[in-house]
Design a protein around this motif. Structure first.
Motif, PDB file in Angstrom:
ATOM      1  N   ALA A   1       0.831  -1.207   0.000  1.00 52.07           N
ATOM      2  CA  ALA A   1       0.000   0.000   0.000  1.00 52.07           C
ATOM      3  C   ALA A   1       0.866   1.258   0.000  1.00 52.07           C
ATOM      4  N   CYS A   2       1.915   1.247   0.795  1.00 55.13           N
ATOM      5  CA  CYS A   2       2.814   2.401   0.828  1.00 55.13           C
ATOM      6  C   CYS A   2       3.541   2.560  -0.499  1.00 55.13           C
ATOM      7  N   GLY A   3       3.878   1.445  -1.143  1.00 59.38           N
ATOM      8  CA  GLY A   3       4.506   1.521  -2.458  1.00 59.38           C
ATOM      9  C   GLY A   3       3.595   2.152  -3.491  1.00 59.38           C
ATOM     10  N   MET A   4       2.306   1.857  -3.416  1.00 60.15           N
ATOM     11  CA  MET A   4       1.344   2.471  -4.348  1.00 60.15           C
ATOM     12  C   MET A   4       1.238   3.971  -4.108  1.00 60.15           C
ATOM     13  N   VAL A   5       1.216   4.368  -2.836  1.00 64.94           N
ATOM     14  CA  VAL A   5       1.132   5.797  -2.522  1.00 64.94           C
ATOM     15  C   VAL A   5       2.387   6.518  -2.999  1.00 64.94           C
ATOM     16  N   ALA A   6       3.545   5.906  -2.782  1.00 59.90           N
ATOM     17  CA  ALA A   6       4.800   6.541  -3.190  1.00 59.90           C
ATOM     18  C   ALA A   6       4.916   6.670  -4.699  1.00 59.90           C
ATOM     19  N   GLY A   7       4.178   5.867  -5.456  1.00 60.85           N
ATOM     20  CA  GLY A   7       4.240   5.935  -6.903  1.00 60.85           C
ATOM     21  C   GLY A   7       3.329   6.979  -7.526  1.00 60.85           C
ATOM     22  N   LEU A   8       2.516   7.654  -6.727  1.00 53.32           N
ATOM     23  CA  LEU A   8       1.642   8.702  -7.258  1.00 53.32           C
ATOM     24  C   LEU A   8       2.474   9.875  -7.785  1.00 53.32           C
ATOM     25  N   LYS A   9       1.974  10.537  -8.817  1.00 52.21           N
ATOM     26  CA  LYS A   9       2.737  11.586  -9.484  1.00 52.21           C
ATOM     27  C   LYS A   9       3.064  12.745  -8.560  1.00 52.21           C
ATOM     28  N   TRP A  10       2.145  13.112  -7.705  1.00 53.69           N
ATOM     29  CA  TRP A  10       2.380  14.260  -6.822  1.00 53.69           C
ATOM     30  C   TRP A  10       3.107  13.875  -5.545  1.00 53.69           C
ATOM     31  N   VAL A  11       3.323  12.573  -5.309  1.00 54.23           N
ATOM     32  CA  VAL A  11       4.038  12.117  -4.111  1.00 54.23           C
ATOM     33  C   VAL A  11       5.480  11.734  -4.441  1.00 54.23           C
TER      34      VAL A  11
ATOM     35  N   GLY B   1       6.097  -1.195   8.160  1.00 54.56           N
ATOM     36  CA  GLY B   1       5.928  -1.541   6.752  1.00 54.56           C
ATOM     37  C   GLY B   1       6.219  -0.372   5.830  1.00 54.56           C
ATOM     38  N   MET B   2       5.842   0.831   6.235  1.00 55.81           N
ATOM     39  CA  MET B   2       6.134   2.008   5.430  1.00 55.81           C
ATOM     40  C   MET B   2       7.641   2.227   5.305  1.00 55.81           C
ATOM     41  N   VAL B   3       8.349   2.083   6.407  1.00 57.29           N
ATOM     42  CA  VAL B   3       9.810   2.241   6.376  1.00 57.29           C
ATOM     43  C   VAL B   3      10.451   1.178   5.488  1.00 57.29           C
ATOM     44  N   GLY B   4       9.997  -0.065   5.622  1.00 62.24           N
ATOM     45  CA  GLY B   4      10.570  -1.137   4.812  1.00 62.24           C
ATOM     46  C   GLY B   4      10.303  -0.974   3.333  1.00 62.24           C
ATOM     47  N   ALA B   5       9.150  -0.405   2.963  1.00 60.18           N
ATOM     48  CA  ALA B   5       8.810  -0.234   1.553  1.00 60.18           C
ATOM     49  C   ALA B   5       9.555   0.926   0.912  1.00 60.18           C
ATOM     50  N   LEU B   6       9.939   1.929   1.701  1.00 59.42           N
ATOM     51  CA  LEU B   6      10.498   3.160   1.144  1.00 59.42           C
ATOM     52  C   LEU B   6      12.014   3.249   1.231  1.00 59.42           C
ATOM     53  N   GLN B   7      12.660   2.455   2.072  1.00 56.92           N
ATOM     54  CA  GLN B   7      14.075   2.676   2.341  1.00 56.92           C
ATOM     55  C   GLN B   7      14.941   2.536   1.089  1.00 56.92           C
ATOM     56  N   PHE B   8      14.711   1.529   0.281  1.00 61.91           N
ATOM     57  CA  PHE B   8      15.528   1.351  -0.919  1.00 61.91           C
ATOM     58  C   PHE B   8      15.014   2.188  -2.089  1.00 61.91           C
ATOM     59  N   GLU B   9      13.739   2.522  -2.096  1.00 63.90           N
ATOM     60  CA  GLU B   9      13.202   3.409  -3.132  1.00 63.90           C
ATOM     61  C   GLU B   9      13.837   4.791  -3.031  1.00 63.90           C
ATOM     62  N   VAL B  10      14.007   5.298  -1.807  1.00 65.10           N
ATOM     63  CA  VAL B  10      14.632   6.606  -1.616  1.00 65.10           C
ATOM     64  C   VAL B  10      16.085   6.566  -2.072  1.00 65.10           C
ATOM     65  N   LEU B  11      16.785   5.485  -1.759  1.00 64.60           N
ATOM     66  CA  LEU B  11      18.186   5.377  -2.175  1.00 64.60           C
ATOM     67  C   LEU B  11      18.306   5.320  -3.689  1.00 64.60           C
ATOM     68  N   MET B  12      17.427   4.577  -4.360  1.00 62.58           N
ATOM     69  CA  MET B  12      17.449   4.536  -5.822  1.00 62.58           C
ATOM     70  C   MET B  12      17.179   5.903  -6.426  1.00 62.58           C
ATOM     71  N   ALA B  13      16.254   6.647  -5.816  1.00 56.82           N
ATOM     72  CA  ALA B  13      15.939   7.976  -6.332  1.00 56.82           C
ATOM     73  C   ALA B  13      17.105   8.943  -6.157  1.00 56.82           C
ATOM     74  N   ILE B  14      17.927   8.738  -5.137  1.00 54.04           N
ATOM     75  CA  ILE B  14      19.040   9.650  -4.859  1.00 54.04           C
ATOM     76  C   ILE B  14      20.218   9.395  -5.792  1.00 54.04           C
ATOM     77  N   VAL B  15      20.632   8.135  -5.922  1.00 55.46           N
ATOM     78  CA  VAL B  15      21.872   7.828  -6.653  1.00 55.46           C
ATOM     79  C   VAL B  15      21.629   7.358  -8.075  1.00 55.46           C
ATOM     80  N   GLY B  16      20.420   6.923  -8.422  1.00 55.49           N
ATOM     81  CA  GLY B  16      20.167   6.402  -9.756  1.00 55.49           C
ATOM     82  C   GLY B  16      20.477   4.924  -9.854  1.00 55.49           C
ATOM     83  N   SER B  17      19.993   4.303 -10.917  1.00 57.63           N
ATOM     84  CA  SER B  17      20.138   2.854 -11.066  1.00 57.63           C
ATOM     85  C   SER B  17      21.564   2.430 -11.377  1.00 57.63           C
ATOM     86  N   GLN B  18      22.338   3.277 -12.082  1.00 57.16           N
ATOM     87  CA  GLN B  18      23.683   2.875 -12.479  1.00 57.16           C
ATOM     88  C   GLN B  18      24.644   2.816 -11.301  1.00 57.16           C
TER      89      GLN B  18
END
Length: 542
Positions: free
Chosen positions: A318-328, A371-388
């Motif tokens: 559920a937290c992953g779905m919220v984090a994927g919203l365009k304005w979030v 659950g919110m922390v577990g769903a977002l921790q690696f998403e935030v890191l990917m957004a910061i450094v990029g996939s490469q």
């Protein structure tokens, strides 16, 4: 066309994530790997009483098995990063699955606790580490727009496997003993090899070759038939070869990219995550004993962890779905800060819970925030450094977290033994989590967002007015634009040539049918247009 080739000394352009297709199979594999990595060290604890009887050791001695597993999972992050950058994700995961399985199989034949440390602890822990990190890297490779949802679904593997592996371990212990249970558990870990086998890399090299062949075929089809078409193609190829000769030599690939420490966002995230881990795992570790000390029966006290796991299963997707919203999604770091603040305040507000109802309420809110922390921790890191750069970033972050894991829960246990008071521990753990949330939010706003607002907008240079420094900094972009122009302009000019020639033939046919010669005015116009078109073809070809 329009891509930097690795043989030209530039990094290959990343392939666009499909956000679906085979990515859903990769997501399923990541779900299984995450479940084994986080749940297996906890599920092994059901065998501790039998191990204490057979080896004549205490609870603290057997608890080191789970501690070593977690230490290997976190502490070997840089090693995993180096292996992934050198060999790729799929081979590393296959090796990791074999190591994890062989560790548990060998553990079933051990005769003392030290051998258990080396087999079930070191070997199995290393194998799970070699599976966990590459699976997250592949998940970020296959998903971009749906990446927050994918991270949330993959993170849900931890509570799902924890709620299933613990009862399964108890059944295996009753029917086959701890040695048979370890042997069967080792067989289950071979599924990590299956998950590694489905991690098919997105091949950029084959895609570039296909595009080049297609572009050359289109050029042959669109150029006029004759010697000039072959001459134009050969001239273009010769120009490309001359450009390749001027490019710098290919640079060796970095095994571990330390340049990410120059990223202020990565530094802020790492510090915040270190403070977070100091207190995040303390409440669930001490919850059962805390409930027993308040007079809750053993069965009901153990059920509290099941409540957290059940809520956690639904909170992460559920937290992953919220984090994927365009304005979030552009503000996902603030959502992560809110999740940590929610978790810390839950610990603080529940420190004085003195009955079972209060503890159940605590478990519900803790399960949501955890659950919110577990769903977002690696998403935030990917957004910061990029996939490469994610492969290097996650390895370094896990290494730093390993120190926090070895400091936080053991220190809390010592404080409980010294003070005989769980209330202080909950206050302390909650304060650490709140501190990490406030630090991340404030540092992100002050050091990152305000810095972006103060930067002046880039000035638009007039044609031909770019400086040498700017040209050097945008070398790859210029090369892509130039190659794209070489591909597109000949097509446009060739169409002009074909149109002009057809018009000339049509006029000539009309005039020959009337019996008159070609007027000088028309002849001059057609000749002038045709000459300009030919010159354009030759200039653009070069």
């Amino acid at each position: 066309m329009g891509r930097a080739d690795p043989e030209e000394g530039h990094l290959p352009a990343p392939v666009k994530p499909p956000d679906g297709g085979w990515g859903w199979i990769v997501l399923l594999g990541c779900f299984v790997i995450t479940g084994f990595s986080y749940a297996f060290p906890k599920a092994v604890s059901v065998y501790f009483k039998e191990l204490m009887k057979d080896f004549h050791v205490g609870y603290s001695d057997t608890a080191w098995i789970s501690s070593i597993m977690l230490a290997m999972l976190y502490g070997t992050g840089p090693v995993c990063s180096i292996m992934v950058n050198q060999f790729g994700c799929r081979p590393v995961m296959l090796i990791g699955g074999l190591l994890a399985s062989s560790g548990m199989i060998l553990a079933s034949f051990t005769t003392n606790i030290i051998e258990l440390y080396l087999t079930a602890g070191v070997l199995t822990g290393l194998g799970m580490a070699l599976n966990f990190q590459p699976s997250l890297i592949m998940l970020g490779t296959y998903f971009d727009k749906r990446r927050p949802l994918a991270n949330g679904l993959a993170a849900a593997g931890s509570p799902v496997f924890l709620s299933s592996l613990s009862p399964l371990g108890q059944v295996l212990l009753e029917k086959f003993g701890w040695r048979g249970g370890f042997l069967i558990m080792g067989g289950l870990l071979l599924n990590c090899c299956t998950c590694g086998a489905v991690m098919r890399p997105l091949d950029a090299g084959m895609k570039r070759k296909t595009e080049k062949a297609q572009d050359k075929y289109e050029a042959k089809e669109m150029l006029p038939i004759g010697g000039k078409s072959e001459e134009g193609i050969s001239t273009t190829d010769g120009t490309k070869k001359a450009k390749k000769a001027k490019k710098p030599p290919k640079k060796g690939k970095k095994l571990l990219d330390f340049s990410i420490f120059s990223n202020r966002g990565f530094i802020i995230y790492t510090i915040s995550k270190f403070i977070l881990v100091l207190g995040l795992f303390v409440p669930p570790i001490l919850l059962v004993n805390y409930a027993k000390d308040t007079g809750v029966p053993d069965t009901e006290a153990a059920f509290l962890l099941s409540i957290i796991g059940f809520i956690d299963i639904f909170a992460r997707p559920a937290c992953g779905m919220v984090a994927g919203l365009k304005w979030v999604r552009p503000h996902v770091s603030y959502l992560f800060s809110f999740a940590m603040l929610f978790n810390g305040l839950t610990d603080i507000c529940s420190a004085r819970a003195s009955n079972y109802t209060g503890l159940v309420i605590f478990c519900v809110f803790f399960g949501i925030s955890y659950g919110m922390v577990g769903a977002l921790q690696f998403e935030v890191l990917m957004a910061i450094v990029g996939s490469q750069k994610f492969s290097s970033a996650i390895g370094l972050v896990l290494l730093i977290e390993a120190f926090a894991v070895l400091i936080g829960p053991p220190s809390a246990g010592r404080l409980v033994d010294a003070l005989k008071n769980y209330e202080v521990i909950f206050y302390l753990a909650g304060s650490e989590v709140v501190l990490s949330a406030v630090f991340l939010a404030m540092a992100t706003y002050c050091c990152l967002n305000r810095g972006k607002k103060k930067e002046p907008p880039p000035e638009k240079n007039p044609p031909g007015g770019g400086s040498d420094t700017e040209e050097a900094e945008s070398d790859v972009q210029e090369a892509e634009e130039h190659s794209s122009d070489n591909h597109q302009l000949p097509h446009n000019t060739d169409n002009t040539v074909v149109a002009a020639s057809e018009e000339a033939n049509h006029v000539a046919e009309e005039q020959s049918g009337e019996g008159g010669g070609c007027p000088e005015g028309h002849g001059e116009v057609l000749a002038r247009d045709g000459c300009n078109a030919d010159q354009t073809v030759e200039r653009d070809s070069f």
